[in-house]
Design a protein around this motif. Structure first.
Motif, short mmCIF file in Angstrom:
data_model
loop_
_atom_site.label_atom_id
_atom_site.label_comp_id
_atom_site.label_asym_id
_atom_site.label_seq_id
_atom_site.Cartn_x
_atom_site.Cartn_y
_atom_site.Cartn_z
N UNK A 1 0.86 -1.18 0.00
CA UNK A 1 0.00 0.00 0.00
C UNK A 1 0.89 1.23 0.00
N UNK A 2 0.44 2.27 -0.63
CA UNK A 2 1.24 3.48 -0.70
C UNK A 2 2.24 3.40 -1.85
N UNK A 3 3.07 4.40 -1.93
CA UNK A 3 4.01 4.45 -3.06
C UNK A 3 5.12 3.39 -2.95
N UNK A 4 5.62 3.00 -4.10
CA UNK A 4 6.78 2.10 -4.14
C UNK A 4 8.03 2.95 -3.94
N UNK B 1 10.60 -2.06 -14.92
CA UNK B 1 9.89 -3.27 -14.48
C UNK B 1 8.86 -2.95 -13.39
N UNK B 2 8.85 -1.72 -12.86
CA UNK B 2 7.91 -1.35 -11.80
C UNK B 2 6.51 -1.12 -12.38
N UNK B 3 5.50 -1.30 -11.57
CA UNK B 3 4.12 -1.08 -12.05
C UNK B 3 3.93 0.36 -12.51
N UNK B 4 3.18 0.52 -13.60
CA UNK B 4 2.97 1.83 -14.18
C UNK B 4 1.79 2.57 -13.55
N UNK B 5 0.98 1.84 -12.73
CA UNK B 5 -0.25 2.45 -12.20
C UNK B 5 -0.13 2.80 -10.72
N UNK C 1 8.01 10.28 -18.23
CA UNK C 1 7.14 9.28 -18.88
C UNK C 1 6.22 8.61 -17.87
N UNK C 2 6.76 8.25 -16.72
CA UNK C 2 5.94 7.58 -15.71
C UNK C 2 4.86 8.52 -15.18
N UNK C 3 5.21 9.78 -14.95
CA UNK C 3 4.23 10.74 -14.44
C UNK C 3 3.13 10.99 -15.45
N UNK C 4 3.46 10.96 -16.72
CA UNK C 4 2.47 11.20 -17.76
C UNK C 4 1.47 10.05 -17.86
N UNK C 5 1.88 8.84 -17.45
CA UNK C 5 0.99 7.69 -17.56
C UNK C 5 0.27 7.41 -16.26
N UNK C 6 0.43 8.27 -15.24
CA UNK C 6 -0.18 8.00 -13.93
C UNK C 6 -0.62 9.32 -13.33
N UNK C 7 -1.67 9.24 -12.52
CA UNK C 7 -2.17 10.46 -11.90
C UNK C 7 -1.19 10.99 -10.85
#
Length: 488
Positions: A417-420, A442-446, A473-479
């Motif tokens: 739970x919470x951020x990785x 390899x980390x989850x994108x969501x 890139x990761x920030x653009x694909x996630x809220x």
């Protein structure tokens, strides 16, 4: 004031100088013949090594002269540019050494990887052994190092069909046997160096039985000394010659300074002043170049003989140069009696001593990467040539050091739970960039990610740019954007 009070160690130095002289003479002659130049030029270099380099400050007990380690390089230079140009090459190499000494570069030679130096000596040893086997049989050796080794079976087949070749080989083999077995004799007998004893015995046997073997060609000391002419200096306009000059200077310097470090471990006297020793070697090679002689280095065989014989000051090495000069001036006829296969046997034994069997085994057990660099350097010298082989070894050493220096630890904490949380520590360089990106991608994108860079000691531009692009890139694909804790 008596001579004893002025020179308190005169007796020890005098005795040591005689021993070093007896060790040096067959090596000077053998190295010259193997290098493709008149035998007397080897003696000239030995004289300069004693009277000039031996008198200068630097390392008080190591002895300089023509070295087996430069035989391959000198032979290639003579074959490509001619004997007349050799003096110019040695002269310019000496001037380069002088410049490095005055600029205090000498101490930096201690930073050269030991595995590269050992690999260089190993490759040189292999080429010397292969080449001198042909010489021992009275055959012409192929020009390349790999050609010498590959052609050995054919050379042995040719020798088996010739009585003269078999006789010559037998003298060479007997010379090696005498050198090896001489160490088993009582210490009183070993007062005469094994190499000299082997040459004397081979000469006596050849003369007594009138054996059909080639002997040293004698031209006289003054006859071989030739000052470099305008044509030789004109060859400096050839770009290829400068690679040889740099190779002479760097390899001779490295061998001399590593020899100095080894000699320092053998005695309790003054330590080597590396920059001054570089100047001394440069001065010696400059004079050797002006005389058209062979290049010189400090030679561990002579240096260890000097220390073991009880030398206390530089007087021993200066005196050894005096004895070589007297021998070359008074007994040049003695050289014409020496059979060439005996000198080949001495060089085969010297080449064998250059191969660091024990060091290879120790490195393989403790540092397989260093052992691999040693082997690759040696193989490259055999397959290509000495200069490029050493450059290959140095390049591998730099790459290995850079890879090990860029140590990086990546730790991913996911509590469900919470951020990785991702922690990077160590040194993030472009060499580790693929591993970093593989771990991050390899980390989850969501899910939100916290990237902590505070544990990094170094973050190069390539890694910084790649991490910033990944975060965008990761920030653009996630809220939830990537949260980055910057390095301190």
């Amino acid at each position: 004031m008596t001579a004893i009070s002025k020179f308190p160690y005169l007796r020890q130095d005098f005795a040591a100088s005689v021993v070093v002289f007896l060790v040096a003479v067959p090596l000077c002659v053998g190295v010259a013949v193997a290098s493709g130049v008149p035998a007397e030029l080897g003696l000239v270099t030995g004289i300069v090594g004693g009277l000039v380099t031996g008198f200068m400050p630097g390392s008080s007990l190591q002895v300089s002269g023509p070295a087996a380690g430069l035989t391959v390089l000198v032979f290639e230079a003579v074959r490509e540019f001619g004997v007349g140009t050799l003096g110019v090459i040695v002269l310019m190499a000496g001037l380069l050494q002088l410049a490095m000494g005055f600029l205090k570069v000498g101490r930096w030679f201690r930073a050269i990887s030991v595995s590269v130096v050992e690999g260089m000596l190993c490759g040189i040893g292999l080429v010397i052994i292969a080449g001198q086997i042909y010489a021992a049989a009275g055959l012409t050796a192929p020009e390349s190092g790999i050609g010498k080794i590959v052609g050995l079976p054919g050379a042995f087949a040719d020798a088996l069909g010739s009585t003269e070749a078999l006789t010559s080989l037998a003298i060479g083999a007997a010379t090696i046997a005498v050198i090896v077995l001489w160490k088993k004799l009582p210490k009183q007998a070993q007062a005469l160096p094994g190499a000299l004893a082997a040459v004397i015995l081979a000469t006596l046997v050849t003369f007594a039985f009138s054996l059909p073997v080639a002997k040293v060609e004698v031209e006289g000391l003054l006859g071989v000394i030739q000052l470099p002419g305008s044509e030789a200096f004109g060859n400096l306009a050839t770009p290829a010659i400068w690679g040889t000059i740099v190779a002479f200077a760097l390899i001779a310097s490295a061998e001399s300074l590593f020899s100095a470090a080894a000699v320092d471990r053998m005695h309790d006297g003054p330590r080597t002043q590396y920059d001054k020793e570089m100047v001394a070697q440069g001065a010696g090679n400059t004079i050797c170049g002006l005389l058209g002689a062979l290049p010189m280095t400090a030679v561990i065989v002579r240096s260890s003989a000097n220390v073991t014989a009880g030398a206390k000051t530089k007087a021993s090495r200066v005196l050894h140069g005096v004895w070589i000069l007297l021998f070359a001036a008074a007994m040049p006829w003695a050289l014409a009696l020496i059979p060439l296969p005996a000198l080949a046997g001495i060089l085969v034994h010297a080449g064998w001593k250059l191969i660091p069997f024990r060091q290879i085994a120790e490195l393989w057990r403790a540092h397989k990467g260093e052992a691999l660099i040693l082997v690759v350097t040696a193989v490259a010298i055999v397959v290509v040539n000495m200069f490029e082989g050493v450059l290959i070894g140095l390049a591998l050493s730099v790459v290995k050091t850079a890879w090990e220096a860029s140590h990086l630890k990546t730790e991913v904490i996911d509590k469900g739970a919470g951020p990785i949380q991702v922690y990077l520590s160590g040194n993030a360089t472009f060499l580790r960039l693929p591993k970093i990106l593989d771990s991050l991608e390899a980390l989850p994108q969501d899910r939100p990610i916290e990237l902590d860079l505070s544990g990094l000691h170094h973050l190069d531009h390539a890694c910084r740019t790649a991490l910033e692009n990944w975060a965008e890139r990761h920030s653009a694909s996630d809220t939830d954007p990537v949260k980055v804790t910057a390095t301190q």
